[in-house]
Design a protein around this motif. Sequence first.
Motif, PDB file in Angstrom:
ATOM      1  N   UNK A 158     -13.408 -11.866  -8.002  1.00 24.42           N
ATOM      2  CA  UNK A 158     -12.769 -11.423  -6.772  1.00 24.42           C
ATOM      3  C   UNK A 158     -11.368 -11.978  -6.620  1.00 24.42           C
ATOM      4  N   UNK A 159     -11.184 -13.217  -7.050  1.00 25.77           N
ATOM      5  CA  UNK A 159      -9.854 -13.834  -6.986  1.00 25.77           C
ATOM      6  C   UNK A 159      -8.878 -13.075  -7.885  1.00 25.77           C
ATOM      7  N   UNK A 160      -9.356 -12.698  -9.082  1.00 24.77           N
ATOM      8  CA  UNK A 160      -8.516 -11.934 -10.003  1.00 24.77           C
ATOM      9  C   UNK A 160      -8.197 -10.554  -9.441  1.00 24.77           C
ATOM     10  N   UNK A 161      -9.168  -9.923  -8.795  1.00 19.36           N
ATOM     11  CA  UNK A 161      -8.916  -8.615  -8.174  1.00 19.36           C
ATOM     12  C   UNK A 161      -7.857  -8.757  -7.091  1.00 19.36           C
ATOM     13  N   UNK A 162      -7.947  -9.806  -6.278  1.00 14.21           N
ATOM     14  CA  UNK A 162      -6.918 -10.046  -5.255  1.00 14.21           C
ATOM     15  C   UNK A 162      -5.552 -10.247  -5.893  1.00 14.21           C
ATOM     16  N   UNK A 163      -5.508 -10.988  -6.994  1.00 17.64           N
ATOM     17  CA  UNK A 163      -4.242 -11.238  -7.687  1.00 17.64           C
ATOM     18  C   UNK A 163      -3.649  -9.932  -8.216  1.00 17.64           C
ATOM     19  N   UNK A 164      -4.495  -9.086  -8.795  1.00 14.98           N
ATOM     20  CA  UNK A 164      -4.021  -7.780  -9.287  1.00 14.98           C
ATOM     21  C   UNK A 164      -3.531  -6.911  -8.123  1.00 14.98           C
ATOM     22  N   UNK A 165      -4.284  -6.902  -7.031  1.00 16.20           N
ATOM     23  CA  UNK A 165      -3.855  -6.137  -5.858  1.00 16.20           C
ATOM     24  C   UNK A 165      -2.517  -6.644  -5.338  1.00 16.20           C
ATOM     25  N   UNK A 166      -2.365  -7.957  -5.249  1.00 11.72           N
ATOM     26  CA  UNK A 166      -1.101  -8.538  -4.771  1.00 11.72           C
ATOM     27  C   UNK A 166       0.056  -8.112  -5.670  1.00 11.72           C
ATOM     28  N   UNK A 167      -0.164  -8.133  -6.973  1.00 14.35           N
ATOM     29  CA  UNK A 167       0.894  -7.735  -7.906  1.00 14.35           C
ATOM     30  C   UNK A 167       1.236  -6.253  -7.775  1.00 14.35           C
ATOM     31  N   UNK A 168       0.240  -5.410  -7.720  1.00 12.17           N
ATOM     32  CA  UNK A 168       0.463  -3.969  -7.643  1.00 12.17           C
ATOM     33  C   UNK A 168       1.079  -3.568  -6.304  1.00 12.17           C
ATOM     34  N   UNK A 169       0.665  -4.237  -5.231  1.00  5.18           N
ATOM     35  CA  UNK A 169       1.145  -3.882  -3.894  1.00  5.18           C
ATOM     36  C   UNK A 169       2.413  -4.622  -3.479  1.00  5.18           C
ATOM     37  N   UNK A 170       2.870  -5.553  -4.314  1.00  8.18           N
ATOM     38  CA  UNK A 170       4.087  -6.293  -4.006  1.00  8.18           C
ATOM     39  C   UNK A 170       3.912  -7.294  -2.874  1.00  8.18           C
ATOM     40  N   UNK A 171       2.738  -7.886  -2.769  1.00  7.12           N
ATOM     41  CA  UNK A 171       2.467  -8.874  -1.729  1.00  7.12           C
ATOM     42  C   UNK A 171       3.030 -10.223  -2.155  1.00  7.12           C
ATOM     43  N   UNK A 172       3.725 -10.878  -1.253  1.00  7.85           N
ATOM     44  CA  UNK A 172       4.305 -12.193  -1.514  1.00  7.85           C
ATOM     45  C   UNK A 172       3.177 -13.217  -1.637  1.00  7.85           C
ATOM     46  N   UNK A 173       2.953 -13.712  -2.854  1.00 12.37           N
ATOM     47  CA  UNK A 173       1.845 -14.629  -3.095  1.00 12.37           C
ATOM     48  C   UNK A 173       2.151 -16.069  -2.677  1.00 12.37           C
ATOM     49  N   UNK A 174       3.362 -16.325  -2.218  1.00 12.09           N
ATOM     50  CA  UNK A 174       3.650 -17.661  -1.694  1.00 12.09           C
ATOM     51  C   UNK A 174       3.115 -17.793  -0.266  1.00 12.09           C
ATOM     52  N   UNK A 175       2.736 -16.661   0.328  1.00 12.56           N
ATOM     53  CA  UNK A 175       2.148 -16.666   1.666  1.00 12.56           C
ATOM     54  C   UNK A 175       0.629 -16.679   1.567  1.00 12.56           C
ATOM     55  N   UNK A 176      -0.016 -17.088   2.629  1.00 11.33           N
ATOM     56  CA  UNK A 176      -1.477 -17.103   2.686  1.00 11.33           C
ATOM     57  C   UNK A 176      -1.959 -15.678   2.948  1.00 11.33           C
ATOM     58  N   UNK A 177      -2.374 -15.001   1.885  1.00 10.55           N
ATOM     59  CA  UNK A 177      -2.805 -13.604   2.001  1.00 10.55           C
ATOM     60  C   UNK A 177      -4.282 -13.420   1.643  1.00 10.55           C
ATOM     61  N   UNK A 178      -4.938 -14.493   1.220  1.00 10.18           N
ATOM     62  CA  UNK A 178      -6.320 -14.421   0.724  1.00 10.18           C
ATOM     63  C   UNK A 178      -7.276 -14.888   1.804  1.00 10.18           C
ATOM     64  N   UNK A 179      -8.267 -14.065   2.089  1.00 10.06           N
ATOM     65  CA  UNK A 179      -9.285 -14.376   3.084  1.00 10.06           C
ATOM     66  C   UNK A 179     -10.626 -14.382   2.372  1.00 10.06           C
ATOM     67  N   UNK A 180     -11.423 -15.423   2.617  1.00 11.23           N
ATOM     68  CA  UNK A 180     -12.700 -15.558   1.919  1.00 11.23           C
ATOM     69  C   UNK A 180     -13.815 -15.776   2.936  1.00 11.23           C
ATOM     70  N   UNK A 181     -14.866 -14.970   2.799  1.00 13.37           N
ATOM     71  CA  UNK A 181     -16.075 -15.202   3.591  1.00 13.37           C
ATOM     72  C   UNK A 181     -17.288 -14.941   2.720  1.00 13.37           C
ATOM     73  N   UNK A 182     -18.332 -15.737   2.960  1.00 13.63           N
ATOM     74  CA  UNK A 182     -19.541 -15.680   2.137  1.00 13.63           C
ATOM     75  C   UNK A 182     -20.657 -14.865   2.767  1.00 13.63           C
ATOM     76  N   UNK A 183     -20.458 -14.428   3.984  1.00 11.58           N
ATOM     77  CA  UNK A 183     -21.442 -13.565   4.636  1.00 11.58           C
ATOM     78  C   UNK A 183     -20.722 -12.633   5.583  1.00 11.58           C
ATOM     79  N   UNK A 184     -21.323 -11.479   5.808  1.00  8.84           N
ATOM     80  CA  UNK A 184     -20.706 -10.468   6.658  1.00  8.84           C
ATOM     81  C   UNK A 184     -21.338 -10.549   8.047  1.00  8.84           C
ATOM     82  N   UNK A 185     -20.880 -11.550   8.790  1.00  8.25           N
ATOM     83  CA  UNK A 185     -21.260 -11.678  10.196  1.00  8.25           C
ATOM     84  C   UNK A 185     -19.969 -11.811  10.995  1.00  8.25           C
ATOM     85  N   UNK A 186     -20.010 -11.402  12.242  1.00  8.24           N
ATOM     86  CA  UNK A 186     -18.790 -11.388  13.052  1.00  8.24           C
ATOM     87  C   UNK A 186     -18.122 -12.751  13.120  1.00  8.24           C
TER      88      UNK A 186
END
Length: 169
Positions: free
Chosen positions: A103-131
């Motif tokens: 998942x981290x690699x997928x985020x990295x690929x998405x950031x590269x393809x979409x031109x997201x500034x990776x020096x900013x906090x753009x990654x969100x991680x959750x281990x369960x889908x609850x509100x």
Amino acid sequence: HNIYIIEFPLRKGMVAYMAKLLILESPSKSKTVGKFLGKGYKVVASGGHIVDLPKSKLGVDIENGFEPKYQTIKSKGTVISELKAEAKKASEVYLATDPDREGEAISWHLANVLGIDQSKACRVVFNEITKNVVLDAMEHPRKINQDLVDAQQARRVLDRLVGYEISPV
């Protein structure tokens, strides 16, 4: 202190900006998470990897530090175009792919393809889908963990080298 909201029609070439974009891997998870976050967010899915090593070639530059040579997965062209269009309209883009090295690699690929500034906090991680867990994760974004990305790339390169070079023997 009165606050007035003035709406006006967009002229040709103008872009309507939405608040924030959150990209997950799973379309079914994105619907649930979208309900938790509400109108200030648009939640979409990448459907997993968007780039990979080529199928018909080694795709690893052995002469230059075993550098992987990624290419767009053919079936993901439309998804990438749609993600780029959504990212362009968003004030902020967050990546909430699965909480593992893949998942981290997928985020990295998405950031590269979409031109997201990776020096900013753009990654969100959750281990369960609850509100509560999702809302808490959105309050604590982090940078993409390059160590996890490198671990996934090393595994992918090794899999390719073994599969491509040793398996035929």
